[in-house]
Enzyme design. Structure first.
Site, short mmCIF file in Angstrom:
data_model
loop_
_atom_site.label_atom_id
_atom_site.label_comp_id
_atom_site.label_asym_id
_atom_site.label_seq_id
_atom_site.Cartn_x
_atom_site.Cartn_y
_atom_site.Cartn_z
N ASN A 84 -42.14 -56.90 22.43
CA ASN A 84 -42.41 -55.67 23.17
C ASN A 84 -43.83 -55.16 22.91
O ASN A 84 -44.59 -54.90 23.84
CB ASN A 84 -41.40 -54.58 22.80
CG ASN A 84 -39.97 -55.01 23.08
OD1 ASN A 84 -39.74 -55.98 23.78
ND2 ASN A 84 -39.01 -54.28 22.54
N HIS B 195 -63.21 -37.36 65.47
CA HIS B 195 -62.15 -37.79 66.40
C HIS B 195 -62.58 -39.04 67.16
O HIS B 195 -62.12 -39.30 68.27
CB HIS B 195 -61.79 -36.67 67.39
CG HIS B 195 -61.41 -35.39 66.74
ND1 HIS B 195 -60.12 -35.11 66.32
CD2 HIS B 195 -62.16 -34.31 66.40
CE1 HIS B 195 -60.09 -33.89 65.78
NE2 HIS B 195 -61.32 -33.40 65.80
N SER C 235 -62.06 -69.11 66.91
CA SER C 235 -60.76 -69.20 67.57
C SER C 235 -60.45 -70.67 67.84
O SER C 235 -61.35 -71.47 68.12
CB SER C 235 -60.80 -68.42 68.89
OG SER C 235 -59.73 -68.80 69.73
N TYR D 40 -37.56 -50.13 25.23
CA TYR D 40 -37.84 -51.30 26.06
C TYR D 40 -36.68 -51.61 26.99
O TYR D 40 -35.51 -51.55 26.60
CB TYR D 40 -38.14 -52.53 25.20
CG TYR D 40 -38.42 -53.75 26.04
CD1 TYR D 40 -39.65 -53.91 26.66
CD2 TYR D 40 -37.42 -54.70 26.26
CE1 TYR D 40 -39.90 -55.01 27.46
CE2 TYR D 40 -37.66 -55.80 27.07
CZ TYR D 40 -38.91 -55.94 27.67
OH TYR D 40 -39.14 -57.03 28.48
N LYS E 154 -45.47 -57.12 35.97
CA LYS E 154 -46.62 -57.99 35.71
C LYS E 154 -47.17 -58.61 36.99
O LYS E 154 -48.39 -58.64 37.21
CB LYS E 154 -46.21 -59.09 34.72
CG LYS E 154 -47.39 -59.82 34.10
CD LYS E 154 -46.91 -60.89 33.14
CE LYS E 154 -46.22 -60.30 31.93
NZ LYS E 154 -45.72 -61.32 30.99
#
Length: 458
Positions: A110, A156, A278, A318, A326
């Site tokens: 741990n 905008h 493309s 733990y 992770k």
């Protein structure tokens, strides 16, 4: 070889596959961090007499070899090992016998994984801070080159008021500098060692946690042993949140560049080397990097949310759920690193079309300027605003639009961007990052006796 917890039975193979997941693969990122943490722990055991000096030297040479092997990408971790911690202890035990079996004295997986992750996250935060500041400086250099190149300001997405390429680029630079400051604040939080917390409650041994923290270049130990373990996931979430702020800024920059490189606008263009083609349309030069920067930003945001969701309802102490933080940590951190790198590359090679930018500055852009001109001549703002709004045909483009731009001289406006001051801030912060990185690397070299030890591979 045996698992660290193995006694008189073997784990069901399906259970092993389920519980280990991809941890044994992800842990390649943590091998060097764990070896360094093991060196510090070993020295702590020697200091309190639980290992002899000779045993310590033997383990030190074995841990150096682990680092060398990992640097050559030649330190295997099998699913049966579960993680790098087991792989390293098995390596030491296979090579040195009973001496290898002593390295785990006084610690749990741990606190072992916590200190390895803490080293990795601290070092990553510093590295990302340095790269982000380099990117900000690239943007500031770009802003300096085109400081007074006129550009329509938009709200905008519609024509709004006069602006400049310098204003646009420097806005992102300043944003990234601020976000780097937040990242460095977080690095200060990460700069504490969980080593010695064991399984959340310490051990009945006189471990010198301050000593081992100092060996690893930490400011000190994370004090409360339960918090040392419980902070797993939360600290990862904080780091990914800070990554997300940087990714969010980059996503907005990418969106702007997609618009401004449209042939219909043509303010900027990317070199063909930074576009893709493309499979059917031969004329295409697609801004795939910009589009993926936008989508990868969302991935970082998702990784941050995933980590926090995983630990949100856990009881203290733990819990195995921590393991699943992770993968999003590594993914989010790696993604952010590439985002910063590719966007810095794009900005450095961006071509500016000043004729298109000037041509886009039509009369509507100067409607507000006319309002304020009339205000200076004695009219009230509201009367001038209404009259100009009702008679937009009276608005004209200035004869010298660059001079009109430079007349906006309040702090931070296009005529007074204070780019040199912002660059100075970036350089000062960069100096702090380099100083801290040097202190950390000096600690690693002094501890390990090896040059060029680096915990981060991105």
């Amino acid at each position: 070889m045996a698992k660290l917890w193995q006694k008189n039975y073997s784990l069901d193979t399906l259970m092993e596959k389920f519980t280990v997941g991809s941890d044994y693969l992800l842990d390649q990122h943590l091998v060097i961090s764990d070896a360094l943490a093991s060196m510090a722990h070993m020295k702590g055991l020697v200091k309190i007499g639980l290992l002899t000096q000779e045993e310590g030297e033997t383990l030190m040479e074995g841990l150096r070899e682990v680092i060398r092997l990992r640097q050559r990408h030649d330190f295997p971790i099998q699913r049966s090992d579960e993680d790098c911690h087991t792989a390293i202890e098995n390596f030491l035990t296979e090579r040195y016998g009973d001496v290898g079996k002593k390295i785990h004295t006084g610690r749990s997986r741990n606190d072992q994984v916590q200190v390895a992750l803490r080293l990795w996250m601290r070092d990553y935060a510093l590295r990302l801070a340095g790269e982000t500041l380099s990117f900000a400086k690239e943007l500031l250099a770009f802003a300096k080159r085109y400081e007074f190149t006129p550009m329509p300001g938009r709200t905008h997405m519609q024509i709004a008021m006069p602006s400049s390429v310098g204003t646009w680029a420097a806005s992102f630079a300043e944003e990234l500098i601020d976000e780097t400051g937040l990242l460095l604040d977080l690095e200060g939080l990460l700069d504490h060692s969980p080593l010695g917390a064991a399984a959340s409650y310490g051990v009945p041994l006189p471990l010198d946690r301050a000593y081992t923290a100092g060996l690893l270049g930490f400011k000190g130990p994370q004090r409360n042993v339960l918090y040392s373990v419980d902070s797993r996931g939360k600290f990862e979430g904080m780091l990914l949140d800070h990554c997300d702020y940087i990714a969010l800024t980059i996503s907005k920059l990418a969106q702007d560049l997609m618009l401004f490189t449209l042939p219909e606008l043509g303010y900027f263009s990317l070199p063909k080397e930074l576009t893709t083609g493309s499979s059917i349309m031969p004329q295409k030069k697609n801004p795939d990097g910009l589009e993926l920067a936008r989508s990868r930003s969302a991935i970082v945001d998702g990784d941050a949310a995933t980590v926090k969701a995983l630990v949100r309802a856990l009881p203290s102490g733990y819990n195995r759920d921590f393991q699943d933080t992770k993968a999003p940590l590594i993914e989010g951190a790696s993604t952010t690193w590439l985002l910063v790198a590719i966007m810095a590359r794009m900005v450095s090679q961006l071509e500016v079309h000043e004729d298109k930018l000037k041509g886009a500055c039509n009369s509507l852009l100067y409607a507000t300027d006319l309002v304020f001109q009339r205000v200076r001549n004695g009219e009230t703002f509201r009367d001038a605003y209404k009259d100009v709004g009702l008679h937009l045909e009276m608005v004209k483009v200035p004869e010298d639009i660059t001079a009109a731009l430079k007349s906006r001289t309040s702090i931070g406006a296009p005529g007074n961007l204070l780019l040199d001051a912002t660059m100075k801030d970036a350089c000062l912060m960069e100096g702090l990052v380099k100083e801290k990185e040097q202190l950390v690397h000096d600690a690693y070299e002094h501890l390990s006796g090896l040059e060029g030890v680096d915990t981060i591979e991105l």
